[in-house]
Design a protein around this motif. Structure first.
Motif, PDB file in Angstrom:
ATOM      1  N   THR A 179       4.179  10.101  11.953  1.00 15.41           N
ATOM      2  CA  THR A 179       3.277   9.708  13.030  1.00 15.41           C
ATOM      3  C   THR A 179       1.906   9.333  12.479  1.00 15.41           C
ATOM      4  O   THR A 179       1.486   9.827  11.438  1.00 15.41           O
ATOM      5  CB  THR A 179       3.126  10.836  14.071  1.00 15.41           C
ATOM      6  OG1 THR A 179       2.193  10.407  15.063  1.00 15.41           O
ATOM      7  CG2 THR A 179       2.630  12.126  13.436  1.00 15.41           C
ATOM      8  N   ARG A 180       1.234   8.441  13.198  1.00 10.36           N
ATOM      9  CA  ARG A 180      -0.148   8.092  12.838  1.00 10.36           C
ATOM     10  C   ARG A 180      -1.146   8.927  13.635  1.00 10.36           C
ATOM     11  O   ARG A 180      -2.333   8.902  13.347  1.00 10.36           O
ATOM     12  CB  ARG A 180      -0.393   6.608  13.136  1.00 10.36           C
ATOM     13  CG  ARG A 180       0.233   5.684  12.129  1.00 10.36           C
ATOM     14  CD  ARG A 180      -0.392   4.307  12.248  1.00 10.36           C
ATOM     15  NE  ARG A 180       0.177   3.391  11.278  1.00 10.36           N
ATOM     16  CZ  ARG A 180       1.298   2.700  11.461  1.00 10.36           C
ATOM     17  NH1 ARG A 180       1.957   2.828  12.600  1.00 10.36           N
ATOM     18  NH2 ARG A 180       1.757   1.887  10.546  1.00 10.36           N
ATOM     19  N   ASP A 181      -0.634   9.619  14.660  1.00  9.13           N
ATOM     20  CA  ASP A 181      -1.488  10.421  15.533  1.00  9.13           C
ATOM     21  C   ASP A 181      -1.967  11.664  14.764  1.00  9.13           C
ATOM     22  O   ASP A 181      -1.171  12.527  14.396  1.00  9.13           O
ATOM     23  CB  ASP A 181      -0.672  10.821  16.776  1.00  9.13           C
ATOM     24  CG  ASP A 181      -1.490  11.645  17.752  1.00  9.13           C
ATOM     25  OD1 ASP A 181      -2.376  12.398  17.310  1.00  9.13           O
ATOM     26  OD2 ASP A 181      -1.227  11.542  18.956  1.00  9.13           O
ATOM     27  N   ARG A 185       0.086  15.056  13.910  1.00  9.99           N
ATOM     28  CA  ARG A 185       0.367  15.292  12.504  1.00  9.99           C
ATOM     29  C   ARG A 185      -0.114  16.685  12.098  1.00  9.99           C
ATOM     30  O   ARG A 185       0.586  17.408  11.392  1.00  9.99           O
ATOM     31  CB  ARG A 185      -0.352  14.222  11.690  1.00  9.99           C
ATOM     32  CG  ARG A 185      -0.176  14.355  10.225  1.00  9.99           C
ATOM     33  CD  ARG A 185      -0.947  13.290   9.504  1.00  9.99           C
ATOM     34  NE  ARG A 185      -0.142  12.104   9.288  1.00  9.99           N
ATOM     35  CZ  ARG A 185      -0.581  11.063   8.582  1.00  9.99           C
ATOM     36  NH1 ARG A 185      -1.794  11.060   8.093  1.00  9.99           N
ATOM     37  NH2 ARG A 185       0.198  10.030   8.393  1.00  9.99           N
ATOM     38  N   ALA A 325       4.060   5.682   8.813  1.00  8.29           N
ATOM     39  CA  ALA A 325       2.774   6.270   9.188  1.00  8.29           C
ATOM     40  C   ALA A 325       1.712   6.080   8.117  1.00  8.29           C
ATOM     41  O   ALA A 325       0.540   6.204   8.394  1.00  8.29           O
ATOM     42  CB  ALA A 325       2.956   7.759   9.458  1.00  8.29           C
TER      43      ALA A 325
END
Lengths: 326, 90
Positions: A179-181, A185, A325
């Motif tokens: 994830t990029r969140d 993360r 990500a």
């Protein structure tokens, strides 16, 4: 290295890949069960997205191990199917319900999603536990009187817990790369740290149970007293420390590689100490092997199959798991 | 008046629905022929089913459990299919 040992190595390779891929799927289900906090929903969604494209392919490796054993070591296959009938059956139920629940959850609508989600999560916890129990019982199965309950013992239970802890650890580490969140993360970073630290006492309990159980004498002696003992344990410990350090420093891709190496080394160590037995103390690798010609054909067939399978799996992982990500 | 292409015709579509289950029937019938037709052998002329059954006692328990699980899954499957059909009509 004998022909039966090459065949056993095939099974070991399959088991390691299964732990690193399918094992992490189980771990994902465990985090689905334990999803908490303001982002519980987002956690579950991320887990589902991470698992969905690859879980069926991942579980092919278990089938691979089972088929190689069925063909290459029919006596061991029969012995496991008889002695460990109950944990094998429970594991089978877990696999059936987990797979079905994953699909029904997706296509069944909102109310069904919750119900099947719970089935999926509980099955994700029960199945790897019993996988660990079977692995432990293969090592120490005769510490009690012979029968259908030799797996009900401290060492198999400890290995079951260790499997759950390691798979949960792997999954959480993998999910930090999915994830990029940043908040999401960090959720999985914290979970990975907790599971990684929790795996240590679980491993300690397993080691103590191995020392205490009379049936594991051969395993214990090999595990603690072979030429490979200290290099292997040092490498495993190094991988574990690097994984935790990388998590702390937020070097998630490094953490992923180190965690995978750690789990692989633990399984390799188990297998080395288990040698020359498939099932201790009476089913040996050589004695349980199929006739020579069967083993040769089996090794040729799996090699030929790998020519197709390996690039396919590589592309599957490349498409769904690389640089998502980073 | 333009004629509908044959694959859109009323009777063709009805027939399509009617033959839908035949694939499953053929599949199941094939399984039954191979599995039941081979009895009492589990590997034809090599080993009998009787001689391969596990010595594990109480096999009724997993038999009942597997049957119930698969009945449950069949019901869940039917519900899921029905839901998909209803959604596609809505």
């Amino acid at each position: 290295v004998t022909l039966p040992e090459v065949t056993a190595l095939l099974m070991l390779g399959g088991l390691v890949i299964y732990a690193l891929t399918g094992g992490a799927d189980f771990g994902g289900g465990v985090w689905d069960l334990l999803a908490t906090g303001p982002r519980a929903r987002a956690q579950r969604t991320l887990i589902e997205q991470a698992i969905a494209p690859v879980w069926e392919a991942n579980h092919v490796w278990l089938i691979f191990v089972v088929v190689v054993m069925f063909t290459g070591f029919p006596l061991a296959y029969a012995a496991i199917g008889t002695r460990f009938h109950i944990p094998v059956t429970i594991m089978l139920f877990g696999i059936i319900l987990r797979g079905s629940a994953f699909v029904f959850r997706h296509y069944g609508g909102a109310s069904a999603a919750e119900r099947w989600g719970r089935v999926f999560a509980v099955a994700s916890l029960v199945t790897p536990f019993f996988l660990g129990v079977i692995v432990g019982a293969i090592t120490s199965g005769t510490s009690r009187a012979d029968g259908y309950f030799t797996w009900v013992d401290l060492f198999p239970a400890a290995v079951g817990l260790l499997a759950v802890a390691l798979f949960a650890f792997l999954a959480a580490v993998y999910l930090t790369c999915e994830t990029r969140d940043a908040a999401l993360r960090d959720d999985f970073r914290a979970r990975a740290l907790v599971a990684g630290v929790a795996a240590a006492p679980t491993a300690l309990v397993a080691a103590l149970a191995a020392i205490a159980a009379p049936g594991t004498a051969h395993f214990r002696d090999a595990f603690f007293g072979s030429w490979w003992t200290w290099p292997l344990h040092a490498a495993t410990a190094a991988a574990a420390v690097i994984a935790l350090w990388a998590l702390v420093r937020r070097r998630f891709r490094l953490a992923r590689a180190a965690a995978a190496a750690q789990v692989a080394l633990i399984i390799v160590g188990w297998a080395l100490a288990q040698r020359p037995y498939l099932i201790a103390p009476d089913v040996g690798i050589d004695a349980a092997a199929a006739p020579r010609v069967t083993l040769i054909l089996l090794i040729l067939a799996t090699s030929a199959g790998m020519v197709v399978l390996a690039p396919s799996i590589y592309w599957l992982m490349r498409v769904f798991k690389s640089r998502r990500a980073a | 008046m333009r004629r509908r292409p044959p694959e859109r015709g009323r009777w063709f579509l009805r027939a399509t629905i009617a033959v839908g289950p035949l694939g499953f029937l053929a599949l199941e019938a094939g399984w039954m022929v191979t599995e039941m037709g081979r009895q009492p052998w589990v590997v034809y002329n090599v080993i009998r089913t009787n001689d391969t059954v596990t010595p594990m006692p109480g096999l009724a328990a997993p038999f009942v459990a597997f049957t119930l699980v698969y009945i449950g899954l069949a019901i869940a499957c039917a519900f899921t299919f029905w839901r998909q059909v209803k959604e596609s009509l809505a």
